[in-house]
Design a protein around this motif. Structure first.
Motif, PDB file in Angstrom:
ATOM      1  N   ALA A  50     -37.798  20.007  10.039  1.00  0.00           N
ATOM      2  CA  ALA A  50     -36.576  19.456  10.564  1.00  0.00           C
ATOM      3  C   ALA A  50     -35.751  19.713  11.404  1.00  0.00           C
ATOM      4  O   ALA A  50     -34.838  19.677  12.004  1.00  0.00           O
ATOM      5  CB  ALA A  50     -36.919  19.050   9.329  1.00  0.00           C
ATOM      6  N   VAL A  51     -35.159  21.198  10.785  1.00  0.00           N
ATOM      7  CA  VAL A  51     -33.793  21.801  11.805  1.00  0.00           C
ATOM      8  C   VAL A  51     -34.301  21.476  13.357  1.00  0.00           C
ATOM      9  O   VAL A  51     -33.622  21.168  14.207  1.00  0.00           O
ATOM     10  CB  VAL A  51     -34.238  22.953  11.800  1.00  0.00           C
ATOM     11  CG1 VAL A  51     -32.937  23.632  12.561  1.00  0.00           C
ATOM     12  CG2 VAL A  51     -33.249  22.675  10.341  1.00  0.00           C
ATOM     13  N   THR A  52     -35.243  22.063  13.357  1.00  0.00           N
ATOM     14  CA  THR A  52     -36.043  21.649  15.247  1.00  0.00           C
ATOM     15  C   THR A  52     -35.234  19.510  15.452  1.00  0.00           C
ATOM     16  O   THR A  52     -35.347  19.136  16.598  1.00  0.00           O
ATOM     17  CB  THR A  52     -37.598  21.639  16.119  1.00  0.00           C
ATOM     18  OG1 THR A  52     -37.160  23.261  15.390  1.00  0.00           O
ATOM     19  CG2 THR A  52     -37.325  21.721  16.847  1.00  0.00           C
ATOM     20  N   LEU A  53     -36.644  19.132  14.996  1.00  0.00           N
ATOM     21  CA  LEU A  53     -36.025  17.703  15.238  1.00  0.00           C
ATOM     22  C   LEU A  53     -34.596  17.138  15.284  1.00  0.00           C
ATOM     23  O   LEU A  53     -34.056  16.435  16.391  1.00  0.00           O
ATOM     24  CB  LEU A  53     -36.804  16.923  14.211  1.00  0.00           C
ATOM     25  CG  LEU A  53     -36.712  15.099  14.553  1.00  0.00           C
ATOM     26  CD1 LEU A  53     -37.940  14.834  15.638  1.00  0.00           C
ATOM     27  CD2 LEU A  53     -37.623  14.305  13.058  1.00  0.00           C
ATOM     28  N   LEU A  54     -33.839  17.766  14.822  1.00  0.00           N
ATOM     29  CA  LEU A  54     -33.002  17.354  14.323  1.00  0.00           C
ATOM     30  C   LEU A  54     -31.687  17.822  15.345  1.00  0.00           C
ATOM     31  O   LEU A  54     -30.853  16.990  16.254  1.00  0.00           O
ATOM     32  CB  LEU A  54     -31.853  18.087  12.932  1.00  0.00           C
ATOM     33  CG  LEU A  54     -32.191  17.461  11.999  1.00  0.00           C
ATOM     34  CD1 LEU A  54     -32.062  18.495  11.186  1.00  0.00           C
ATOM     35  CD2 LEU A  54     -31.479  16.109  12.007  1.00  0.00           C
ATOM     36  N   ASP A  55     -32.256  18.710  16.244  1.00  0.00           N
ATOM     37  CA  ASP A  55     -31.475  19.254  17.644  1.00  0.00           C
ATOM     38  C   ASP A  55     -32.374  18.370  18.816  1.00  0.00           C
ATOM     39  O   ASP A  55     -31.704  18.987  20.391  1.00  0.00           O
ATOM     40  CB  ASP A  55     -32.263  20.444  17.844  1.00  0.00           C
ATOM     41  CG  ASP A  55     -31.139  21.272  19.093  1.00  0.00           C
ATOM     42  OD1 ASP A  55     -30.257  20.949  19.468  1.00  0.00           O
ATOM     43  OD2 ASP A  55     -32.005  22.618  19.180  1.00  0.00           O
ATOM     44  N   ALA A  56     -33.026  17.561  18.615  1.00  0.00           N
ATOM     45  CA  ALA A  56     -33.648  17.117  19.668  1.00  0.00           C
ATOM     46  C   ALA A  56     -32.913  15.737  20.370  1.00  0.00           C
ATOM     47  O   ALA A  56     -32.079  15.099  19.570  1.00  0.00           O
ATOM     48  CB  ALA A  56     -34.868  15.935  19.151  1.00  0.00           C
ATOM     49  N   PRO A  57     -32.490  15.837  21.789  1.00  0.00           N
ATOM     50  CA  PRO A  57     -31.435  15.451  22.648  1.00  0.00           C
ATOM     51  C   PRO A  57     -30.978  13.333  21.932  1.00  0.00           C
ATOM     52  O   PRO A  57     -30.506  12.948  22.171  1.00  0.00           O
ATOM     53  CB  PRO A  57     -32.141  15.731  23.652  1.00  0.00           C
ATOM     54  CG  PRO A  57     -32.793  15.778  23.448  1.00  0.00           C
ATOM     55  CD  PRO A  57     -32.801  16.500  22.913  1.00  0.00           C
ATOM     56  N   GLU A  58     -32.531  13.473  21.955  1.00  0.00           N
ATOM     57  CA  GLU A  58     -33.095  11.755  21.260  1.00  0.00           C
ATOM     58  C   GLU A  58     -32.792  10.908  20.021  1.00  0.00           C
ATOM     59  O   GLU A  58     -31.964  10.184  19.573  1.00  0.00           O
ATOM     60  CB  GLU A  58     -34.464  11.684  21.168  1.00  0.00           C
ATOM     61  CG  GLU A  58     -35.411  11.335  22.644  1.00  0.00           C
ATOM     62  CD  GLU A  58     -35.465  13.610  23.198  1.00  0.00           C
ATOM     63  OE1 GLU A  58     -36.057  13.065  24.512  1.00  0.00           O
ATOM     64  OE2 GLU A  58     -35.302  13.947  22.328  1.00  0.00           O
ATOM     65  N   VAL A  59     -32.330  12.501  19.221  1.00  0.00           N
ATOM     66  CA  VAL A  59     -31.238  11.937  18.448  1.00  0.00           C
ATOM     67  C   VAL A  59     -30.283  11.560  18.199  1.00  0.00           C
ATOM     68  O   VAL A  59     -29.533  11.018  17.985  1.00  0.00           O
ATOM     69  CB  VAL A  59     -31.782  13.381  16.561  1.00  0.00           C
ATOM     70  CG1 VAL A  59     -31.116  13.240  15.627  1.00  0.00           C
ATOM     71  CG2 VAL A  59     -33.460  13.231  16.537  1.00  0.00           C
ATOM     72  N   ALA A  60     -29.305  12.677  18.791  1.00  0.00           N
ATOM     73  CA  ALA A  60     -28.078  12.449  19.176  1.00  0.00           C
ATOM     74  C   ALA A  60     -27.402  11.864  20.111  1.00  0.00           C
ATOM     75  O   ALA A  60     -26.977  10.943  19.585  1.00  0.00           O
ATOM     76  CB  ALA A  60     -27.881  13.548  19.639  1.00  0.00           C
ATOM     77  N   THR A  61     -28.356  11.119  20.519  1.00  0.00           N
ATOM     78  CA  THR A  61     -27.969   9.360  21.981  1.00  0.00           C
ATOM     79  C   THR A  61     -28.438   8.830  21.203  1.00  0.00           C
ATOM     80  O   THR A  61     -27.810   7.790  21.031  1.00  0.00           O
ATOM     81  CB  THR A  61     -28.761   9.830  22.835  1.00  0.00           C
ATOM     82  OG1 THR A  61     -29.065  11.280  23.904  1.00  0.00           O
ATOM     83  CG2 THR A  61     -29.061   8.621  24.099  1.00  0.00           C
TER      84      THR A  61
END
Length: 247
Positions: A50-61
């Protein structure tokens, strides 16, 4: 989905009172855990995903955009995903409970959010809590999640496997193992929600995490639709029901 003691702080805490002999390894798992994982290890693996997914640039974008869940932004969904990790720290910070734990399926039979309307108080509160957790932005949420997970990796494995987790907002308790299964189910479902929301592949759970999550969801689906409906959905496509949802 399930809300357990939000814990508005950093997600870090003192687990020293919970230390005791390690849990016995008993669930088949990945090779980097020596071939065996217990539920604490399985939860920690899933939380790390889950933490790795939160780090995905697509999430921040996509942070301020609508998510795959109605009336929830990507940021709010990310906050709700992070909350599943933070809630483990909050639960372990509760005083040791003398309450007898209830069975896992009974926990869901009592849960107020099951079948609650989308615009009802419970679901509105869940969405608001997710947005509040995410209010500092993607980097702040990521850093909090990383710090919480790092603490849990050191603190959770030594906790007694017979620990009981009392949830004051519900008025009942679960065994720690059952509580961790609820967290893994929430993490699994909401990682898929978040990945779909931003157009990337959902993480694959380890067998040690997927097995208890699948068992829980199958039990909930059978209770909702009946055993025959579940068996037909899995084994007889010509007689499969239109829906076999667990939640």
């Amino acid at each position: 989905m399930l809300v357990v003691n939000p814990g508005a702080g950093s997600g870090q805490g003192d687990f020293s009172g919970a230390a005791s002999p390690s849990r016995p390894a008993r669930i088949p798992g990945t090779a980097d855990h020596g071939g065996l994982m217990n539920l604490a290890d399985a939860y920690l693996d899933t939380a790390a995903q889950a933490v790795t997914l939160l780090d995905a640039p697509e999430v921040a974008t996509a942070w301020a955009k609508s998510s795959a869940l109605a009336e929830m932004t990507v940021g709010g969904l990310a906050g709700h995903l992070g909350y599943q990790v933070f809630s483990v720290t909050s639960a372990l910070q509760e005083p040791l409970s003398k309450e007898a734990p209830i069975p896992l399926l009974e926990h869901y039979a009592r849960a107020a959010w099951i079948d609650a309307p989308l615009d009802g108080e419970v679901n509105s509160g869940i969405r608001a809590n997710g947005e509040d957790i995410a209010s500092g932005g993607p980097q702040a949420l990521l850093e909090r999640a990383r710090a919480t997970l790092a603490e849990q990796k050191a603190a959770l494995p030594p906790v007694r496997d017979d620990r009981v987790v009392f949830m004051p907002q519900t008025g009942w308790a679960l065994s720690l193992d059952d509580f961790l299964v609820t967290r893994m189910m929430e993490l699994a479902v909401h990682m898929d929600d978040l990945a779909v929301s931003v157009g990337i592949a959902a993480p694959e759970l380890s067998a040690a995490a997927f097995d208890p999550v699948l068992t829980l969801l199958a039990g909930l689906a059978a209770r909702r639709h009946g055993q025959a409906a579940l068996l037909r959905a899995l084994a007889r496509v010509e007689r499969a029901p239109a829906a076999i949802n667990a939640l």
